[in-house]
Scaffold this motif. Structure first.
Motif, PDB file in Angstrom:
ATOM      1  N   LEU A   1      31.833  35.866  25.335  1.00  0.00           N
ATOM      2  CA  LEU A   1      32.444  37.163  25.640  1.00  0.00           C
ATOM      3  C   LEU A   1      33.664  37.052  26.534  1.00  0.00           C
ATOM      4  O   LEU A   1      34.523  37.918  26.520  1.00  0.00           O
ATOM      5  CB  LEU A   1      31.414  38.081  26.318  1.00  0.00           C
TER       6      LEU A   1
ATOM      7  N   ILE B   1      30.870  41.828  20.866  1.00  0.00           N
ATOM      8  CA  ILE B   1      29.521  41.498  21.351  1.00  0.00           C
ATOM      9  C   ILE B   1      28.586  41.268  20.175  1.00  0.00           C
ATOM     10  O   ILE B   1      27.719  40.398  20.226  1.00  0.00           O
ATOM     11  CB  ILE B   1      28.970  42.552  22.343  1.00  0.00           C
TER      12      ILE B   1
ATOM     13  N   ALA C   1      30.725  51.299  32.773  1.00  0.00           N
ATOM     14  CA  ALA C   1      29.794  50.190  32.985  1.00  0.00           C
ATOM     15  C   ALA C   1      29.064  50.371  34.317  1.00  0.00           C
ATOM     16  O   ALA C   1      27.867  50.103  34.430  1.00  0.00           O
ATOM     17  CB  ALA C   1      30.533  48.851  32.957  1.00  0.00           C
TER      18      ALA C   1
ATOM     19  N   THR D   1      25.089  50.950  34.720  1.00  0.00           N
ATOM     20  CA  THR D   1      24.296  50.044  35.553  1.00  0.00           C
ATOM     21  C   THR D   1      23.408  50.825  36.520  1.00  0.00           C
ATOM     22  O   THR D   1      22.257  50.454  36.752  1.00  0.00           O
ATOM     23  CB  THR D   1      25.225  49.087  36.323  1.00  0.00           C
TER      24      THR D   1
ATOM     25  N   TYR E   1      17.480  43.851  27.750  1.00  0.00           N
ATOM     26  CA  TYR E   1      18.600  44.668  28.212  1.00  0.00           C
ATOM     27  C   TYR E   1      18.412  46.145  27.874  1.00  0.00           C
ATOM     28  O   TYR E   1      18.629  47.014  28.714  1.00  0.00           O
ATOM     29  CB  TYR E   1      19.914  44.164  27.609  1.00  0.00           C
TER      30      TYR E   1
ATOM     31  N   LEU F   1      28.013  42.412  29.866  1.00  0.00           N
ATOM     32  CA  LEU F   1      26.891  42.807  29.012  1.00  0.00           C
ATOM     33  C   LEU F   1      26.934  44.284  28.615  1.00  0.00           C
ATOM     34  O   LEU F   1      26.244  44.702  27.690  1.00  0.00           O
ATOM     35  CB  LEU F   1      25.545  42.510  29.720  1.00  0.00           C
TER      36      LEU F   1
ATOM     37  N   ALA G   1      30.481  41.144  37.408  1.00  0.00           N
ATOM     38  CA  ALA G   1      31.136  40.551  36.230  1.00  0.00           C
ATOM     39  C   ALA G   1      30.157  40.485  35.056  1.00  0.00           C
ATOM     40  O   ALA G   1      30.503  40.780  33.914  1.00  0.00           O
ATOM     41  CB  ALA G   1      31.660  39.155  36.575  1.00  0.00           C
ATOM     42  N   TRP G   2      28.906  40.124  35.357  1.00  0.00           N
ATOM     43  CA  TRP G   2      27.880  40.097  34.308  1.00  0.00           C
ATOM     44  C   TRP G   2      27.599  41.505  33.790  1.00  0.00           C
ATOM     45  O   TRP G   2      27.444  41.721  32.588  1.00  0.00           O
ATOM     46  CB  TRP G   2      26.575  39.501  34.846  1.00  0.00           C
ATOM     47  N   GLU G   3      27.511  42.455  34.694  1.00  0.00           N
ATOM     48  CA  GLU G   3      27.223  43.830  34.277  1.00  0.00           C
ATOM     49  C   GLU G   3      28.305  44.332  33.320  1.00  0.00           C
ATOM     50  O   GLU G   3      28.004  44.987  32.320  1.00  0.00           O
ATOM     51  CB  GLU G   3      27.114  44.757  35.505  1.00  0.00           C
ATOM     52  N   THR G   4      29.558  43.991  33.640  1.00  0.00           N
ATOM     53  CA  THR G   4      30.661  44.406  32.771  1.00  0.00           C
ATOM     54  C   THR G   4      30.599  43.665  31.435  1.00  0.00           C
ATOM     55  O   THR G   4      30.808  44.248  30.374  1.00  0.00           O
ATOM     56  CB  THR G   4      32.006  44.125  33.468  1.00  0.00           C
TER      57      THR G   4
ATOM     58  N   ARG H   1      27.934  34.847  27.637  1.00  0.00           N
ATOM     59  CA  ARG H   1      29.029  35.053  28.579  1.00  0.00           C
ATOM     60  C   ARG H   1      30.239  34.211  28.188  1.00  0.00           C
ATOM     61  O   ARG H   1      31.366  34.685  28.233  1.00  0.00           O
ATOM     62  CB  ARG H   1      28.533  34.690  29.983  1.00  0.00           C
TER      63      ARG H   1
END
Lengths: 181, 223
Positions: free
Chosen positions: A179, A125, A75, A79, A144, B49, B44-47, A176
């Motif tokens: 999830l 998801i 992740a 990013t 995204y 999504l 936390a959001w990056e993880t 969120r």
């Protein structure tokens, strides 16, 4: 942590120690996914290649900033790639390419090892996305995955910028909540 | 608690999504640099999504991309042409200053019995290690300050070579002081060397290859 996450995390630690062999192994493991992100966002092969190199230059210099307690290594790598591709999309010299030119990239089809993310997580998801109104789920994906900006999205859906923004905010918070276990 | 408002949490999500106008994006990026709670929320959001990326099938980049990357990061011209340059880079002094110091301080070849020190501290300051390398004895004396390793963990000391490899110098004591013998073959590489500490499983990195997060790095300086 999955074995792969653990391995990537260990490779990042060694890259932070300036281990070039570990860097090459990290590249071999992660470049196909990061290249896919760059291609999808930038929609141009040679620019995506250039972006991929820049992404790995950043990874080489910033590997020590990865904090395992904040999230998994893939992740973090994703990013770095997304942020760089978005910066390129928003840079002034680049005209709006239009978000409708998606899928210019040939799709080789996901292999069994297509993703570091476990099957159950992927399903989760998908389930959560399906709780959103279809056009909102699409807007989240366009932002995204394709790097669409609020401005581009408000034009696409022909709604005012502020309305669009509060749409997406609500969708994100809903996602969120869904999830977060 | 984090002290973040509902609005902050949503903003962090919008930042992770990436759709904000460039100015606002840049402002939030600066905020994440200085506001750890906000940075943690963004992470936390990056993880959260990240699984969306699973929709993208991996695409192998052309081999030229790796070659180009190697050329950008490790141009052969940057190989240490002279030991001065390498020493200068490692010690953070300019080559001219370093050459002057060495010439003025010692007309003869560098004395092998020099002492070198290094102060290493973790980013948050919780772990502090002082190291003194006595070249004449081939011995590194270390003194632990602050927090030690966690349960079933050990701190391991590494020597970083100019070519990017890391060689283990052994495990650090959990607290107090210790003397570590430096193997004969490594003594020549200790001058102005860069040291690093990693957090490893108890007993040290399996197979002699660092696995844990880097706690601190520092350069050995001559005293």
């Amino acid at each position: 942590m999955t074995d792969e996450t653990e391995e990537l995390s260990a490779l990042l630690a060694r890259v932070a120690l300036r281990d070039r062999r570990a860097f090459q192994r990290l590249y071999d493991a992660a470049a196909p996914r990061l290249f896919a992100i760059c291609l999808r966002m930038l929609k141009d092969r040679s620019e995506a290649e250039d972006a991929l190199q820049e992404v790995f230059v950043r990874i080489w210099h910033n590997a020590g900033r990865y904090r395992p307690e904040r999230g998994n290594a893939m992740a973090w790598l994703n990013t770095v790639a997304r942020n760089h591709a978005i910066d390129r999309l928003r840079s002034a010299r680049r005209g709006a390419l239009g978000i409708e030119v998606a899928e210019v990239v040939a799709d080789p089809g996901p292999g069994p090892e297509a993703s570091a993310i476990s099957r159950s997580e992927t399903r989760r998801i998908e389930d959560c996305m399906s709780t959103l109104m279809p056009d909102r789920a699409e807007a989240v994906r366009l932002a995204y995955l394709d790097g669409a900006s609020y401005l581009e999205l408000s034009e696409r859906y022909a709604i005012p910028l502020n309305t669009l923004r509060s749409w997406l905010r609500r969708s994100l918070l809903q996602l969120r909540r869904c999830l977060t276990p | 608690m984090t002290g973040l408002t509902e609005d902050d949490i949503a903003l962090a999500g919008e930042y992770a999504l990436g759709a904000l106008p460039p100015e606002e994006r840049a402002a939030l990026s600066r905020r994440a640099e200085t506001d750890p709670a906000f940075a943690a929320e963004v992470a936390a959001w990056e993880t959260a999504l990240d699984p969306l990326n699973a929709e993208l099938p991996p695409v192998a980049p052309p081999p030229a991309a790796w070659r180009g990357l190697e050329k950008r990061l490790f141009p052969t011209a940057e190989r240490p042409a002279s030991p001065w340059r390498w020493l200068a880079a490692a010690s953070g002094l300019s080559a001219a200053v370093l050459a002057a110091v060495l010439w003025l301080g010692q007309p003869a070849p560098p004395r092998p019995e020099a002492l070198w020190i290094s102060d290493m501290a973790s980013e948050d300051g919780s772990v502090r290690v002082a190291a003194l390398y006595d070249a004449a004895r081939g011995e590194m004396r270390v003194s632990m300050g602050g927090a030690g390793p966690g349960a079933n963990r050990d701190f391991e000391l590494w020597l970083l070579g100019p070519d990017g490899g890391a060689v283990s110098l052994g495990l650090l004591p959990r607290d107090g002081q210790a003397a570590m013998a430096i193997p004969e073959g490594l003594r020549g590489a200790m001058a102005a060397a860069t040291l690093a500490i990693t957090d490893e499983p108890e007993g040290g990195a399996p197979g002699g290859v660092a696995t844990g997060p880097v706690i601190a790095t520092a350069v050995l300086r001559r005293i």
